[in-house]
Write a protein that holds these residues in place. Structure first.
Motif, PDB file in Angstrom:
ATOM      1  N   LYS A 183       1.050  -1.294  -0.124  1.00 17.04           N
ATOM      2  CA  LYS A 183       0.157   0.040  -0.011  1.00 17.04           C
ATOM      3  C   LYS A 183       0.688   1.404  -0.065  1.00 17.04           C
ATOM      4  CE  LYS A 183      -4.128  -1.933   2.059  1.00 17.04           C
ATOM      5  NZ  LYS A 183      -5.357  -1.704   2.785  1.00 17.04           N
ATOM      6  N   ARG A 184       2.080   1.116  -0.109  1.00 15.52           N
ATOM      7  CA  ARG A 184       3.049   2.099  -0.099  1.00 15.52           C
ATOM      8  C   ARG A 184       4.078   1.992  -1.168  1.00 15.52           C
ATOM      9  NH1 ARG A 184       6.964  -0.326   3.273  1.00 15.52           N
ATOM     10  NH2 ARG A 184       8.156   1.536   3.268  1.00 15.52           N
ATOM     11  N   SER A 229       0.948   6.047  -2.113  1.00 14.66           N
ATOM     12  CA  SER A 229       1.023   5.234  -3.300  1.00 14.66           C
ATOM     13  C   SER A 229       1.279   6.009  -4.597  1.00 14.66           C
ATOM     14  CB  SER A 229      -0.300   4.722  -3.348  1.00 14.66           C
ATOM     15  OG  SER A 229      -0.468   3.591  -4.418  1.00 14.66           O
ATOM     16  N   ILE A 230       1.923   5.278  -5.456  1.00 10.10           N
ATOM     17  CA  ILE A 230       1.982   6.084  -6.986  1.00 10.10           C
ATOM     18  C   ILE A 230       1.053   5.709  -7.837  1.00 10.10           C
ATOM     19  CG2 ILE A 230       4.521   6.349  -6.674  1.00 10.10           C
ATOM     20  CD1 ILE A 230       5.095   3.901  -8.219  1.00 10.10           C
ATOM     21  N   THR A 231       0.098   4.881  -7.420  1.00  9.61           N
ATOM     22  CA  THR A 231      -1.001   4.504  -8.282  1.00  9.61           C
ATOM     23  C   THR A 231      -2.312   4.866  -7.640  1.00  9.61           C
ATOM     24  OG1 THR A 231      -1.462   2.309  -7.640  1.00  9.61           O
ATOM     25  CG2 THR A 231       0.251   2.372  -9.345  1.00  9.61           C
ATOM     26  N   THR A 232      -3.494   4.772  -8.200  1.00  6.62           N
ATOM     27  CA  THR A 232      -4.889   5.007  -7.704  1.00  6.62           C
ATOM     28  C   THR A 232      -5.661   3.637  -7.256  1.00  6.62           C
ATOM     29  OG1 THR A 232      -5.825   4.874  -9.704  1.00  6.62           O
ATOM     30  CG2 THR A 232      -5.030   7.141  -8.640  1.00  6.62           C
ATOM     31  N   HIS A 233      -5.093   2.617  -7.122  1.00  6.33           N
ATOM     32  CA  HIS A 233      -5.644   1.216  -6.848  1.00  6.33           C
ATOM     33  C   HIS A 233      -6.169   1.284  -5.660  1.00  6.33           C
ATOM     34  CE1 HIS A 233      -3.016   0.277 -10.123  1.00  6.33           C
ATOM     35  NE2 HIS A 233      -4.171  -0.317 -10.674  1.00  6.33           N
ATOM     36  N   VAL A 234      -7.749   0.940  -5.374  1.00  5.99           N
ATOM     37  CA  VAL A 234      -8.038   0.758  -4.294  1.00  5.99           C
ATOM     38  C   VAL A 234      -7.509  -0.048  -3.187  1.00  5.99           C
ATOM     39  CG1 VAL A 234     -10.266   0.424  -2.829  1.00  5.99           C
ATOM     40  CG2 VAL A 234     -10.211   1.709  -4.937  1.00  5.99           C
TER      41      VAL A 234
END
Ligand code: ADP
Ligand code: MG
Length: 382
Positions: free
Chosen positions: A197-198, A267-272
């Protein structure tokens, strides 16, 4: 063996294709399959699950798994061949098994049975398809294959922020971001690697060492390097859009729904699953761009998604009934394409979810109607 289910009154028979499982009969998301089976019943389609092994052995009849809602049990029984097959083969690894590849290739061309969404997409192929058309080129960030340190240096010299992504990636796995400062001939690079998550951040002054660290992460997998887009922010957090487009009962592409995904703080993405959360796209765009521009961008996103979907289908050469698109909006309101998925994940927004099931059934009705022979390449619908 139990009796054949009655298919009287049902216009279409639709098989959901997945992988076999020794203990449980088949793999994949059962609650998803059950939702589609229930929607089929409501809309006049008989829906069952079939495994690649059973499809390979089928002649005029086929073993399928039929769900019985009263007992909540799955029953394996001999059924007539379906008219339509919807592939939900769970992973690329499954799809790459030689026996599965042969099976899909056979059925993608077969007369009398329509297989749709036969393959996963590959990020490099998507880039090539969309970059070679005037109507879609301007949505595509600059992208190269990640091949050597020399190319990496050339790319980061012209892009202060870049994303490194596995060509066959999914759900943020293996994604890295590079932020580069190039004063004179020196490089200062900040590499962020998406972890659970990070992200894990390291700083580099030396390209050879940076390359070693990147290779440690990529292993033998094919990667692309892509211009990083500074995403628009909602309440100080970057967000992007997940758009679902599907075909209807006339075989035409339509927008089913748009969801916004806001990046997790680290996070570098937006995934839940990586700490991101869902927002309404209207709220995210309006909070970022104000009411008038926000609505205009919203309409442009819908249009862009349809133009892109049609191009992808045409170039892929296969029958596609749905895809989800990850689109970004930058801080100036420009729309960018990140990727498309031919096995869209379930949307958590209830209205999008409901309509998505309806459209799969409607498109299956369309495919089951007798029509002159057609190839995937010309089946673009509209
Ligand atoms: N070029 C880019 N610029 C900015 N953000 C990006 C870029 N590429 C990917 N991202 C972010 O990472 C997320 C995951 O990228 P994507 O290409 O969809 O890979 P995956 O297959 O892992 O979902 C995107 O939804 C977006 O938030
Ligand atoms: Mg994605």
């Amino acid at each position: 063996m139990s009796a054949l289910p009655t298919t009287k009154g049902l216009r279409t028979s639709l098989a959901i294709l997945t992988m076999p499982d020794l203990d449980n009969g088949f793999r994949g998301n059962r609650s998803n399959f059950i939702d589609l089976i229930a929607k089929g019943k409501e809309l006049g389609a008989f829906v069952f699950v079939v495994t690649t092994d059973d499809l390979r052995k089928a002649t005029k009849r086929i073993y399928g798994h039929v769900y019985q809602p009263e007992s909540e049990l799955w029953v394996r029984q001999l059924l007539p061949m379906p008219q339509v097959i919807y592939s939900r083969i769970p992973t690329r690894t499954d799809e790459q098994l030689p026996e599965v590849q042969t099976l899909i290739a056979d059925f993608a061309r077969k007369r009398g049975v329509s297989l749709f969404n036969p393959y996963f997409f590959n990020k490099w192929a998507l880039f090539e398809w969309l970059n070679t058309d005037k109507a879609t080129r301007h949505f595509i960030p600059a992208t190269r294959r990640l091949a050597s340190p020399k190319e990496l240096v050339a790319f980061i010299q012209s892009h202060p922020m870049t994303y490194l992504k596995p060509v066959r990636g999914k759900a943020g796995k293996g994604i890295m971001r590079l932020e580069t400062y190039v004063p004179g001939q020196k490089y200062w690079c900040k590499l962020s690697i998406q972890d659970n998550k990070r992200s894990i951040v390291t700083n580099h002054l030396n390209i050879a060492k940076l390359w070693t660290r990147i290779k440690q992460e990529t292993g033998e997998e094919d990667y692309i390097i892509q211009q990083g887009i500074p995403l628009a922010e909602s309440m100080g957090r970057p967000f992007d859009l997940r758009v679902l487009v599907q075909k209807n009962q006339a075989g035409r592409w339509l927008l089913t729904g748009i969801g916004a995904r806001v990046a997790g703080v680290k996070s570098i993405t937006t995934h839940v699953p990586r700490g991101g959360h869902i927002d309404s796209p209207e709220r995210a765009l309006l909070s970022s761009f104000g009411e008038r521009r926000g609505l205009l961008i919203f309409r442009k996103v819908s249009h862009a998604a349809l133009v892109i979907a049609k191009r992808i289908e045409k170039e892929s050469g296969f029958k596609l009934g749905e895809m989800s698109l990850d689109l970004g909006v930058d801080q100036n309101g420009r729309i960018w394409f990140f990727e498309a998925n031919s096995r869209p994940m379930k949307f958590d927004e209830p209205d999008i979810r409901e309509l998505s099931l309806t459209r799969i059934i409607e498109y299956s009705h369309y495919l089951s109607r007798p029509r002159p022979a057609q190839t995937g390449k010309k089946s673009g619908g509209s």
